[in-house]
Enzyme design. Structure first.
Site, PDB file in Angstrom:
ATOM      1  N   GLY A  22     -23.726 -10.915  -0.605  1.00  0.00           N
ATOM      2  CA  GLY A  22     -23.756 -11.299  -2.012  1.00  0.00           C
ATOM      3  C   GLY A  22     -25.173 -11.555  -2.496  1.00  0.00           C
ATOM      4  CB  ALA A  23     -27.486 -13.418  -3.552  1.00  0.00           C
ATOM      5  CG  LEU A  24     -24.396  -8.104  -4.378  1.00  0.00           C
ATOM      6  CD1 LEU A  24     -23.260  -7.137  -4.742  1.00  0.00           C
ATOM      7  CD2 LEU A  24     -24.777  -7.933  -2.909  1.00  0.00           C
ATOM      8  CG  HIS A  25     -31.422  -7.545  -4.597  1.00  0.00           C
ATOM      9  ND1 HIS A  25     -31.692  -6.343  -4.003  1.00  0.00           N
ATOM     10  CD2 HIS A  25     -31.397  -8.458  -3.585  1.00  0.00           C
ATOM     11  CE1 HIS A  25     -31.848  -6.510  -2.712  1.00  0.00           C
ATOM     12  NE2 HIS A  25     -31.665  -7.788  -2.421  1.00  0.00           N
TER      13      HIS A  25
ATOM     14  CG  HIS B  13     -27.526  -5.922  -2.224  1.00  0.00           C
ATOM     15  ND1 HIS B  13     -28.247  -7.016  -2.645  1.00  0.00           N
ATOM     16  CD2 HIS B  13     -27.306  -6.102  -0.908  1.00  0.00           C
ATOM     17  CE1 HIS B  13     -28.454  -7.827  -1.625  1.00  0.00           C
ATOM     18  NE2 HIS B  13     -27.901  -7.301  -0.551  1.00  0.00           N
TER      19      HIS B  13
ATOM     20  CD  GLN C 102     -25.746 -12.758   8.921  1.00  0.00           C
ATOM     21  OE1 GLN C 102     -24.669 -12.167   8.986  1.00  0.00           O
ATOM     22  NE2 GLN C 102     -26.813 -12.178   8.392  1.00  0.00           N
TER      23      GLN C 102
ATOM     24  CG  ASP D  81     -32.515  -7.225   6.571  1.00  0.00           C
ATOM     25  OD1 ASP D  81     -32.890  -8.354   6.874  1.00  0.00           O
ATOM     26  OD2 ASP D  81     -32.139  -6.920   5.418  1.00  0.00           O
TER      27      ASP D  81
ATOM     28  CB  VAL E  71     -34.949  -1.065  -3.843  1.00  0.00           C
ATOM     29  CG1 VAL E  71     -35.294  -0.997  -5.327  1.00  0.00           C
ATOM     30  CG2 VAL E  71     -33.931   0.016  -3.489  1.00  0.00           C
TER      31      VAL E  71
ATOM     32  CB  SER F  55     -30.535 -12.417  -1.608  1.00  0.00           C
ATOM     33  OG  SER F  55     -29.830 -11.200  -1.543  1.00  0.00           O
TER      34      SER F  55
HETATM   35  O1  PAF Z   1     -27.861  -7.694   5.797  1.00  0.00           O
HETATM   36  C1  PAF Z   1     -26.956  -8.483   5.459  1.00  0.00           C
HETATM   37  O2  PAF Z   1     -26.728  -8.767   4.273  1.00  0.00           O
HETATM   38  C2  PAF Z   1     -26.113  -9.132   6.544  1.00  0.00           C
HETATM   39  O3  PAF Z   1     -26.870  -9.416   7.682  1.00  0.00           O
HETATM   40  C3  PAF Z   1     -24.858  -8.318   6.898  1.00  0.00           C
HETATM   41  C4  PAF Z   1     -25.210  -6.980   7.504  1.00  0.00           C
HETATM   42  C5  PAF Z   1     -24.017  -8.111   5.650  1.00  0.00           C
HETATM   43  C6  PAF Z   1     -24.014  -9.091   7.916  1.00  0.00           C
HETATM   44  O4  PAF Z   1     -23.628 -10.340   7.430  1.00  0.00           O
END
Ligand code: PAF
Length: 293
Positions: free
Chosen positions: A28-31, A34, A64, A156, A182, A192
């Site tokens: 989430g917190a998409l930009h 994403h 995580q 990442d 991007v 995010s």
């Molecule tokens: O990159 C991310 O946003 C997260 O690490 C993922 C791959 C959705 C796993 O929670």
């Protein structure tokens, strides 16, 4: 676009035999970064005739996060996220609570981790336990969504390498593709976490992409690393790592290979990678690297 909040709802809307969708996992917190992944996922679904279209998951995965305050501070913006998914062409969004992903009665195991999740001394060293959580949730999401193909961002870079390796080693029936980072017009990689940066921190935040760019002027990995550290420190960023590594294994490159100062043939593709904290916000960025001619 259909929004599902439980695995049971998701199973109802997906093709019974599965592998009929593309998949973009997110927290989430998409930009705009994403949005590019979702557009790529939607285009793949169309070109491969995947009947269920592009599925996006929105789940802030607690396993995580290595720091409880980082998890608490993680932005949650579901309404705006759904609007972005719709505009970018998602057909299904899976936005579950933690109890749906990790049912207490049958918690999904952490799979065995590939070497690239434990050996490089990068994210694995600075965020111990992070990749165990990433592999656990990605494997679980792959089982629930059962996609034909999944798309991850290259920002990442180590995560991408870990997911590729895990998918191969566990023989998960999913093709893993990537999409380029991007950037803002300033060069700042979209993230995010950027929304937590104060205006006064922007010059230091920009030093990450600047350092990666300046590293291209150097002829050896060691000089490139020195240059990146210098640029970052001058700007006031607190550096965790600024390295040049083998792009696939993320291990150090062989010291001074004979052809490092001229032809690049025979040397493995290299990647420069940075993690640094700016105004209390941890940022990462990476780029391909080649010795200057
Ligand atoms: O990159 C991310 O946003 C997260 O690490 C993922 C791959 C959705 C796993 O929670």
């Amino acid at each position: 676009m259909i929004v599902c909040t439980t695995a049971r709802d998701l199973a109802r809307v997906l093709a019974p035999r599965g592998r009929a969708c593309s998949f973009v996992p997110t927290m989430g917190a998409l930009h705009e970064g994403h949005a590019a992944l979702v557009r790529q996922g939607a285009a793949l679904a169309k070109s491969r005739d995947l009947h269920d279209g592009c599925v996006v998951s929105i789940f802030v995965n607690p396993t995580q996060f290595t720091d409880a305050s980082d998890l608490a501070k993680y932005p949650r913006t579901l309404e705006a996220d759904l609007a972005l998914c719709l505009a970018a062409g998602a057909s299904i969004v899976y936005a579950p609570p933690a109890s749906d992903v990790y049912p207490p009665e049958a918690p999904p195991a952490v799979p065995s981790l590939p070497a690239v999740a434990t050996q490089p001394g990068l994210e694995d060293a600075f965020r111990p336990g992070h990749f165990a959580g990433v592999c656990q949730v990605v494997k679980r999401l792959f089982e629930l969504v059962n996609p034909h193909v999944a798309v991850f961002g290259e920002k990442d870079w180590q995560q991408l390498a870990v997911i590729r390796a895990m998918t191969k080693e566990l023989r998960l029936p999913v093709e893993v593709l990537s999409a380029p980072t991007v950037r803002e017009p300033s060069g700042l990689a979209m993230s995010s976490r950027n929304r937590r940066l104060q205006p006064k921190d922007l010059p230091a935040a920009l030093s990450l992409s600047q350092a990666l760019c300046d590293a291209w002027a150097e002829r050896t990995p060691a000089d490139a690393e020195r240059r990146m550290h210098h640029v970052l420190r001058e700007a006031g960023a607190i550096v965790e790592y600024a390295v040049v590594r083998d792009a696939a294994t993320l291990l150090p490159l062989p010291a001074q290979p004979a052809n490092m100062s001229g032809s690049t043939s025979g040397t493995p593709p290299a990647r420069s990678l940075i993690a640094a904290t700016v105004g209390g916000v941890r940022l990462i960025d990476n780029e391909s690297w080649r010795p200057a001619q």
